[in-house]
Design a protein around this motif. Sequence first.
Motif, PDB file in Angstrom:
ATOM      1  N   UNK A  84       0.257  -7.703 -29.523  1.00 53.00           N
ATOM      2  CA  UNK A  84       1.519  -8.419 -29.314  1.00 53.00           C
ATOM      3  C   UNK A  84       2.343  -7.793 -28.196  1.00 53.00           C
ATOM      4  N   UNK A  85       1.826  -6.722 -27.593  1.00 53.75           N
ATOM      5  CA  UNK A  85       2.516  -6.112 -26.463  1.00 53.75           C
ATOM      6  C   UNK A  85       3.633  -5.198 -26.901  1.00 53.75           C
ATOM      7  N   UNK A  86       4.648  -5.069 -26.041  1.00 53.85           N
ATOM      8  CA  UNK A  86       5.770  -4.202 -26.337  1.00 53.85           C
ATOM      9  C   UNK A  86       5.381  -2.737 -26.272  1.00 53.85           C
ATOM     10  N   UNK A  87       6.010  -1.930 -27.108  1.00 55.71           N
ATOM     11  CA  UNK A  87       5.818  -0.488 -27.068  1.00 55.71           C
ATOM     12  C   UNK A  87       4.827  -0.021 -28.128  1.00 55.71           C
ATOM     13  N   UNK A  88       4.059  -0.928 -28.718  1.00 51.71           N
ATOM     14  CA  UNK A  88       3.227  -0.570 -29.868  1.00 51.71           C
ATOM     15  C   UNK A  88       2.194   0.506 -29.531  1.00 51.71           C
ATOM     16  N   UNK A  89       1.664   0.497 -28.315  1.00 51.30           N
ATOM     17  CA  UNK A  89       0.682   1.508 -27.939  1.00 51.30           C
ATOM     18  C   UNK A  89       1.309   2.894 -27.958  1.00 51.30           C
ATOM     19  N   UNK A  90       2.549   3.004 -27.496  1.00 55.05           N
ATOM     20  CA  UNK A  90       3.246   4.301 -27.565  1.00 55.05           C
ATOM     21  C   UNK A  90       3.442   4.720 -29.018  1.00 55.05           C
ATOM     22  N   UNK A  91       3.752   3.756 -29.880  1.00 56.78           N
ATOM     23  CA  UNK A  91       3.928   4.069 -31.299  1.00 56.78           C
ATOM     24  C   UNK A  91       2.621   4.599 -31.895  1.00 56.78           C
ATOM     25  N   UNK A  92       1.491   4.034 -31.471  1.00 52.14           N
ATOM     26  CA  UNK A  92       0.185   4.512 -31.944  1.00 52.14           C
ATOM     27  C   UNK A  92      -0.028   5.954 -31.496  1.00 52.14           C
ATOM     28  N   UNK A  93       0.262   6.244 -30.232  1.00 52.99           N
ATOM     29  CA  UNK A  93       0.078   7.603 -29.719  1.00 52.99           C
ATOM     30  C   UNK A  93       0.973   8.587 -30.479  1.00 52.99           C
ATOM     31  N   UNK A  94       2.226   8.190 -30.721  1.00 55.65           N
ATOM     32  CA  UNK A  94       3.133   9.059 -31.464  1.00 55.65           C
ATOM     33  C   UNK A  94       2.654   9.318 -32.873  1.00 55.65           C
ATOM     34  N   UNK A  95       2.170   8.284 -33.549  1.00 56.82           N
ATOM     35  CA  UNK A  95       1.670   8.446 -34.920  1.00 56.82           C
ATOM     36  C   UNK A  95       0.440   9.343 -34.951  1.00 56.82           C
ATOM     37  N   UNK A  96      -0.473   9.135 -33.989  1.00 55.56           N
ATOM     38  CA  UNK A  96      -1.676   9.964 -33.938  1.00 55.56           C
ATOM     39  C   UNK A  96      -1.328  11.415 -33.614  1.00 55.56           C
ATOM     40  N   UNK A  97      -0.297  11.630 -32.802  1.00 56.35           N
ATOM     41  CA  UNK A  97       0.137  13.002 -32.522  1.00 56.35           C
ATOM     42  C   UNK A  97       0.630  13.683 -33.796  1.00 56.35           C
ATOM     43  N   UNK A  98       1.329  12.940 -34.647  1.00 57.94           N
ATOM     44  CA  UNK A  98       1.800  13.523 -35.906  1.00 57.94           C
ATOM     45  C   UNK A  98       0.625  13.789 -36.854  1.00 57.94           C
ATOM     46  N   UNK A  99      -0.369  12.894 -36.862  1.00 60.62           N
ATOM     47  CA  UNK A  99      -1.577  13.135 -37.664  1.00 60.62           C
ATOM     48  C   UNK A  99      -2.263  14.409 -37.182  1.00 60.62           C
ATOM     49  N   UNK A 100      -2.379  14.557 -35.879  1.00 63.71           N
ATOM     50  CA  UNK A 100      -3.016  15.738 -35.282  1.00 63.71           C
ATOM     51  C   UNK A 100      -2.294  17.017 -35.700  1.00 63.71           C
ATOM     52  N   UNK A 101      -0.968  17.010 -35.655  1.00 67.37           N
ATOM     53  CA  UNK A 101      -0.217  18.208 -36.040  1.00 67.37           C
ATOM     54  C   UNK A 101      -0.355  18.492 -37.530  1.00 67.37           C
ATOM     55  N   UNK A 102      -0.344  17.444 -38.355  1.00 72.44           N
ATOM     56  CA  UNK A 102      -0.488  17.648 -39.797  1.00 72.44           C
ATOM     57  C   UNK A 102      -1.866  18.220 -40.131  1.00 72.44           C
ATOM     58  N   UNK A 103      -2.914  17.702 -39.493  1.00 73.20           N
ATOM     59  CA  UNK A 103      -4.267  18.217 -39.727  1.00 73.20           C
ATOM     60  C   UNK A 103      -4.374  19.658 -39.239  1.00 73.20           C
ATOM     61  N   UNK A 104      -3.747  19.957 -38.106  1.00 73.23           N
ATOM     62  CA  UNK A 104      -3.785  21.318 -37.574  1.00 73.23           C
ATOM     63  C   UNK A 104      -3.104  22.297 -38.514  1.00 73.23           C
ATOM     64  N   UNK A 105      -2.001  21.870 -39.116  1.00 69.66           N
ATOM     65  CA  UNK A 105      -1.292  22.745 -40.045  1.00 69.66           C
ATOM     66  C   UNK A 105      -2.047  22.906 -41.356  1.00 69.66           C
ATOM     67  N   UNK A 106      -2.860  21.927 -41.707  1.00 69.74           N
ATOM     68  CA  UNK A 106      -3.624  22.008 -42.952  1.00 69.74           C
ATOM     69  C   UNK A 106      -4.882  22.845 -42.792  1.00 69.74           C
ATOM     70  N   UNK A 107      -5.268  23.148 -41.553  1.00 71.80           N
ATOM     71  CA  UNK A 107      -6.494  23.910 -41.324  1.00 71.80           C
ATOM     72  C   UNK A 107      -6.342  25.327 -41.855  1.00 71.80           C
ATOM     73  N   UNK A 108      -7.418  25.937 -42.352  1.00 73.51           N
ATOM     74  CA  UNK A 108      -7.358  27.317 -42.860  1.00 73.51           C
ATOM     75  C   UNK A 108      -6.838  28.269 -41.795  1.00 73.51           C
ATOM     76  N   UNK A 109      -5.893  29.102 -42.201  1.00 73.35           N
ATOM     77  CA  UNK A 109      -5.329  30.087 -41.292  1.00 73.35           C
ATOM     78  C   UNK A 109      -4.235  29.559 -40.401  1.00 73.35           C
TER      79      UNK A 109
END
Length: 203
Positions: A84-109
Amino acid sequence: MHGPALPGWLMVALCAMTGLSCLLRMRACSGEERRAAGGETVMGFGMASMALPSAALSPPEWSWAVYAAVFGGAALHGLAAVRRGGHHLHHVVGSLAMVYMAVSMAAPGAGAHAGHTAGGAGGTPVLTGALLLYFTVYVLHTGARLAPGGVPAPATAGAGVPPGGVPAPRRPGPRPAWAARPELALACRLSMALATLAMLVAL
């Protein structure tokens, strides 16, 4: 976040106020604009929760899995709306960045929160660097559009006008004047991009 509590609380306040602004915008709008504001509301409040200083709240180990699931769902929702256009692709990148940080923090150590050790605790340097570059460019571009005399924010699908150019139907009753200003949506996205940059630096 570990480290000085004041920067953490400032980030919590920034993200929470951004989430509240998006929530008010969502209640005042309809159609595609309402859906976009709803996604940004989840992002704002979710980021505020992640930014809580560890001195105030030490999250349990499973909380990172919850963050990853919430932001992963937001990313999937954004992917479904990209056509549908708009800024949705940026929203996807932002959400994936938060997933990446959450997974990184959950990693051992990785420690209990972002910035636990002096050089950062988790994450892949190449991916972290790519995200830092993306959000830095986004902040500079969006900031230039918001600056006095900058390029005016165009009417897009995220601002109440779908790609076809026909305004989305509004909710019954008068619409607040502030809700129709595209600068408000840009300011919310700029705030969340700045907060994401700060979190990536602390990773």
